[in-house]
Design a protein around this motif. Structure first.
Motif, PDB file in Angstrom:
ATOM      1  N   PHE A  66      12.660   1.483   6.255  1.00 40.19           N
ATOM      2  CA  PHE A  66      13.869   1.278   5.448  1.00 40.19           C
ATOM      3  C   PHE A  66      13.509   0.605   4.120  1.00 40.19           C
ATOM      4  O   PHE A  66      13.941   1.037   3.048  1.00 40.19           O
ATOM      5  N   ILE A  67      12.699  -0.448   4.202  1.00 38.05           N
ATOM      6  CA  ILE A  67      12.318  -1.182   2.986  1.00 38.05           C
ATOM      7  C   ILE A  67      11.472  -0.296   2.066  1.00 38.05           C
ATOM      8  O   ILE A  67      11.712  -0.219   0.853  1.00 38.05           O
ATOM      9  N   SER A  68      10.493   0.397   2.652  1.00 39.87           N
ATOM     10  CA  SER A  68       9.613   1.257   1.841  1.00 39.87           C
ATOM     11  C   SER A  68      10.414   2.355   1.161  1.00 39.87           C
ATOM     12  O   SER A  68      10.211   2.653  -0.019  1.00 39.87           O
ATOM     13  N   SER A  69      11.314   2.954   1.925  1.00 40.10           N
ATOM     14  CA  SER A  69      12.128   4.039   1.384  1.00 40.10           C
ATOM     15  C   SER A  69      13.038   3.533   0.270  1.00 40.10           C
ATOM     16  O   SER A  69      13.193   4.178  -0.775  1.00 40.10           O
ATOM     17  N   ALA A  70      13.636   2.357   0.496  1.00 42.88           N
ATOM     18  CA  ALA A  70      14.525   1.785  -0.522  1.00 42.88           C
ATOM     19  C   ALA A  70      13.747   1.436  -1.787  1.00 42.88           C
ATOM     20  O   ALA A  70      14.226   1.661  -2.911  1.00 42.88           O
ATOM     21  N   LEU A  71      12.533   0.905  -1.628  1.00 43.99           N
ATOM     22  CA  LEU A  71      11.701   0.584  -2.798  1.00 43.99           C
ATOM     23  C   LEU A  71      11.394   1.848  -3.588  1.00 43.99           C
ATOM     24  O   LEU A  71      11.436   1.850  -4.830  1.00 43.99           O
ATOM     25  N   PHE A  72      11.096   2.931  -2.862  1.00 40.58           N
ATOM     26  CA  PHE A  72      10.802   4.192  -3.551  1.00 40.58           C
ATOM     27  C   PHE A  72      12.044   4.696  -4.292  1.00 40.58           C
ATOM     28  O   PHE A  72      11.982   5.049  -5.470  1.00 40.58           O
ATOM     29  N   GLU A  73      13.162   4.705  -3.591  1.00 34.79           N
ATOM     30  CA  GLU A  73      14.385   5.244  -4.197  1.00 34.79           C
ATOM     31  C   GLU A  73      14.843   4.412  -5.397  1.00 34.79           C
ATOM     32  O   GLU A  73      15.274   4.957  -6.409  1.00 34.79           O
ATOM     33  N   LEU A  74      14.749   3.089  -5.246  1.00 33.10           N
ATOM     34  CA  LEU A  74      15.339   2.204  -6.249  1.00 33.10           C
ATOM     35  C   LEU A  74      14.395   1.836  -7.392  1.00 33.10           C
ATOM     36  O   LEU A  74      14.848   1.381  -8.440  1.00 33.10           O
ATOM     37  N   THR A  75      13.091   2.032  -7.198  1.00 36.82           N
ATOM     38  CA  THR A  75      12.179   1.613  -8.267  1.00 36.82           C
ATOM     39  C   THR A  75      11.152   2.673  -8.662  1.00 36.82           C
ATOM     40  O   THR A  75      10.414   2.465  -9.619  1.00 36.82           O
ATOM     41  N   ASP A 123      19.451   9.945   0.526  1.00 37.95           N
ATOM     42  CA  ASP A 123      18.030   9.638   0.728  1.00 37.95           C
ATOM     43  C   ASP A 123      17.838   8.221   1.258  1.00 37.95           C
ATOM     44  O   ASP A 123      16.983   7.979   2.115  1.00 37.95           O
ATOM     45  N   LEU A 124      18.613   7.281   0.712  1.00 42.36           N
ATOM     46  CA  LEU A 124      18.479   5.891   1.148  1.00 42.36           C
ATOM     47  C   LEU A 124      18.746   5.750   2.644  1.00 42.36           C
ATOM     48  O   LEU A 124      18.121   4.942   3.323  1.00 42.36           O
ATOM     49  N   TYR A 125      19.691   6.540   3.135  1.00 46.98           N
ATOM     50  CA  TYR A 125      20.039   6.444   4.550  1.00 46.98           C
ATOM     51  C   TYR A 125      19.191   7.373   5.414  1.00 46.98           C
ATOM     52  O   TYR A 125      18.613   6.947   6.423  1.00 46.98           O
ATOM     53  N   GLN A 126      19.126   8.645   5.005  1.00 44.52           N
ATOM     54  CA  GLN A 126      18.500   9.640   5.883  1.00 44.52           C
ATOM     55  C   GLN A 126      16.999   9.434   6.023  1.00 44.52           C
ATOM     56  O   GLN A 126      16.441   9.705   7.083  1.00 44.52           O
ATOM     57  N   THR A 127      16.352   8.990   4.946  1.00 49.30           N
ATOM     58  CA  THR A 127      14.891   8.860   5.019  1.00 49.30           C
ATOM     59  C   THR A 127      14.474   7.919   6.151  1.00 49.30           C
ATOM     60  O   THR A 127      13.700   8.318   7.021  1.00 49.30           O
ATOM     61  N   PRO A 128      14.996   6.685   6.202  1.00 48.47           N
ATOM     62  CA  PRO A 128      14.538   5.825   7.293  1.00 48.47           C
ATOM     63  C   PRO A 128      15.230   6.091   8.637  1.00 48.47           C
ATOM     64  O   PRO A 128      14.585   6.018   9.678  1.00 48.47           O
ATOM     65  N   SER A 178       0.831  -1.204   0.000  1.00 43.63           N
ATOM     66  CA  SER A 178       0.000   0.000   0.000  1.00 43.63           C
ATOM     67  C   SER A 178       0.866   1.255   0.000  1.00 43.63           C
ATOM     68  O   SER A 178       0.564   2.227  -0.701  1.00 43.63           O
ATOM     69  N   ILE A 179       1.964   1.228   0.740  1.00 44.17           N
ATOM     70  CA  ILE A 179       2.867   2.388   0.755  1.00 44.17           C
ATOM     71  C   ILE A 179       3.542   2.531  -0.614  1.00 44.17           C
ATOM     72  O   ILE A 179       3.705   3.642  -1.125  1.00 44.17           O
ATOM     73  N   TYR A 180       3.886   1.391  -1.201  1.00 44.22           N
ATOM     74  CA  TYR A 180       4.556   1.434  -2.506  1.00 44.22           C
ATOM     75  C   TYR A 180       3.641   2.040  -3.570  1.00 44.22           C
ATOM     76  O   TYR A 180       4.041   2.927  -4.336  1.00 44.22           O
ATOM     77  N   LEU A 181       2.399   1.586  -3.590  1.00 48.46           N
ATOM     78  CA  LEU A 181       1.441   2.119  -4.566  1.00 48.46           C
ATOM     79  C   LEU A 181       1.156   3.599  -4.296  1.00 48.46           C
ATOM     80  O   LEU A 181       1.046   4.406  -5.227  1.00 48.46           O
ATOM     81  N   THR A 182       1.067   3.958  -3.019  1.00 44.87           N
ATOM     82  CA  THR A 182       0.846   5.362  -2.662  1.00 44.87           C
ATOM     83  C   THR A 182       2.007   6.224  -3.141  1.00 44.87           C
ATOM     84  O   THR A 182       1.809   7.344  -3.620  1.00 44.87           O
ATOM     85  N   SER A 183       3.224   5.694  -3.020  1.00 42.22           N
ATOM     86  CA  SER A 183       4.391   6.488  -3.441  1.00 42.22           C
ATOM     87  C   SER A 183       4.384   6.710  -4.951  1.00 42.22           C
ATOM     88  O   SER A 183       4.749   7.779  -5.429  1.00 42.22           O
ATOM     89  N   TRP A 184       3.923   5.699  -5.710  1.00 46.03           N
ATOM     90  CA  TRP A 184       3.797   5.866  -7.168  1.00 46.03           C
ATOM     91  C   TRP A 184       2.752   6.945  -7.479  1.00 46.03           C
ATOM     92  O   TRP A 184       2.913   7.740  -8.399  1.00 46.03           O
TER      93      TRP A 184
END
Lengths: 229, 214
Positions: free
Chosen positions: B119-128, B140-145, B46-52
């Motif tokens: 961490f996982i949600s942030s990485a998914l957003f950054e990387l995909t 961003d990968l580090y500071q966000t989570p 749900s977070i991944y879809l929301t980020s898209w």
């Protein structure tokens, strides 16, 4: 019947209370720490220019403990003020002066000894590699006959970082055990980027060049803080 | 006779409970629980879809001007130090991370698990997701989570303080404003569950009333 219903309703009514899951053995393995950083560095640039500056900032540490060895992902944000630094990029001479900000990301290994400074304060040694970026305003410059302003020079660097510290050993992290450490670092710059600040949230890359010079000749940091998780 | 004894016992019990209820203050808190793999996947999804959905809305300039599927392919698996303004690196991303942390906290995750999920949600957003317009960034990968979770912990404590220790309406509004996850259905930190039987109904229908307070 109505009376039964009311009594049953009251009897069965309940409220949901705050409840924390029981502490597991693994609770002390992961740690999230944060605190303040004081630093002193010799900030190097090109054309043999340098400045000796104090700076301050924050540190964050995310780690996992294997018995006595801890794997850390650390980051440091440093702010300060420097002057008299000169850079050369895309055939433009740039003079950096004013506030700067740095960000370092440092995966590190920490070895926690049995040596105690005082009760429950253990000595540790730490060493790792680091990558960083320092961003600083540059004075107005002439480019293709036009005066340019509102630019920054970003210096990307990498190097080694290490030191020692003391950390409080606590049965659970929610007690907020403290730490204090002294780190030294040596960083070498590998890339310069000239960017233009378009507004408060947008930048435009103007030029980028690979360069190699000492970014820091001895960055000394004192970090202190506590464990939040 | 048995009915009278039962009624009497119930009345006694009610008296004790009612007395306790008078002094009970419902408090905003976090109820931590175990999650099934399906729940974890649902929350991450749900977070991944929301980020898209939110990415083009929050960063329309980057999305329109710099975004393309060609960039997506070029930026895939590339990690750099970004040159962004502090507005993004030290404000927007850590604040987004703090709200991710609080979202997972509101869903009953322990603090360290909320950090891991952020961490996982942030990485998914950054990387995909964000690679549609720019490569993933180390900051961003580090500071966000990480910085985000630290800020999230502070916001959590502050919002609970404002919601629990003040009768001021503005303090309540502020408490919810800084921690908006407390306003959603998935936040079960303040709730009263009331079972009820409908005496008018011949079938004695029963219901559970879930009462939330905002």
């Amino acid at each position: 019947m109505k009376m039964y219903s009311i009594i049953l309703l009251i009897f069965l009514s309940f409220n949901v209370r705050s409840e924390e899951a029981p502490i597991k053995k693994s609770d002390n393995k992961w740690a999230l720490r944060g605190g303040l950083t004081l630093a002193y560095a010799t900030l190097n640039a090109e054309a043999a220019t340098a400045d000796h500056i104090p700076s301050y900032g924050i540190n964050t540490q995310f780690s996992y403990l294997f018995k006595k060895v801890e794997i850390n992902l650390n980051a440091y944000i440093l702010l300060g003020h420097a002057s008299g630094l000169q850079y050369h990029i895309d055939n433009i001479n740039l003079f950096a002066e004013g506030d700067f900000r740095s960000f370092f990301f440092t995966p590190m290994i920490k070895y926690i000894t049995d040596l105690e400074l005082k009760k429950n304060w253990r000595l540790y040694l730490t060493l790792g590699a680091g990558w960083g970026i320092r961003s600083m305003k540059v004075l107005n410059f002439i480019d293709q006959g036009k005066e340019k302003n509102n630019h920054r020079i970003n210096v990307s660097s990498r190097g080694l970082i290490g030191g020692l510290g003391f950390q409080e050993i606590s049965p659970i992290h929610s007690m907020g055990p403290l730490f204090v450490e002294i780190l030294g670092a040596y960083f070498e710059a590998y890339q310069l980027t000239l960017v233009e600040n378009l507004n408060f949230n947008q930048v435009s890359k103007r030029a980028r060049e690979d360069k190699h010079f000492h970014a820091f000749d001895g960055l000394l940091m004192i970090n202190f803080g506590l464990t939040f998780l | 006779m048995t009915k009278i004894i039962i009624l009497y016992c119930c009345f006694l019990f009610y008296s004790v409970i009612a007395h306790g209820l008078e002094e009970t203050e419902y408090r905003y808190t976090y109820i931590e629980r175990q999650h099934s793999k399906q729940e974890v996947a649902t929350h991450l999804g749900s977070i991944y879809l929301t980020s898209w959905a939110l990415y083009p809305l929050i960063m329309p300039h980057a999305f329109k001007e710099q975004g393309s599927w060609s960039n997506y392919r070029n930026n895939f698996a590339k990690i750099v130090f970004d040159q962004d303004q502090p507005f993004w690196n030290w404000l927007v991303h850590p604040l987004a991370g703090s709200q991710l942390f609080l979202f997972y906290r509101a869903n009953g995750y322990r603090k360290e698990n909320s950090l891991a999920m952020a961490f996982i949600s942030s990485a998914l957003f950054e990387l995909t997701v964000e690679i549609y317009s720019e490569p993933a960034s180390i900051q961003d990968l580090y500071q966000t989570p990480v910085l985000g979770s630290l800020i999230g912990l502070g916001i959590e404590n502050l919002s609970l303080y404002l919601l629990n220790n003040s009768n001021n309406i503005f303090a309540h509004i502020l408490g919810h404003a800084i921690n908006p996850s407390t306003l959603f259905w998935f936040y079960d930190g303040k709730i009263i569950v009331t079972p009820q039987i409908n005496p008018q109904d011949k079938n004695k229908s029963a219901a559970l009333f879930l009462t939330g307070e905002f």
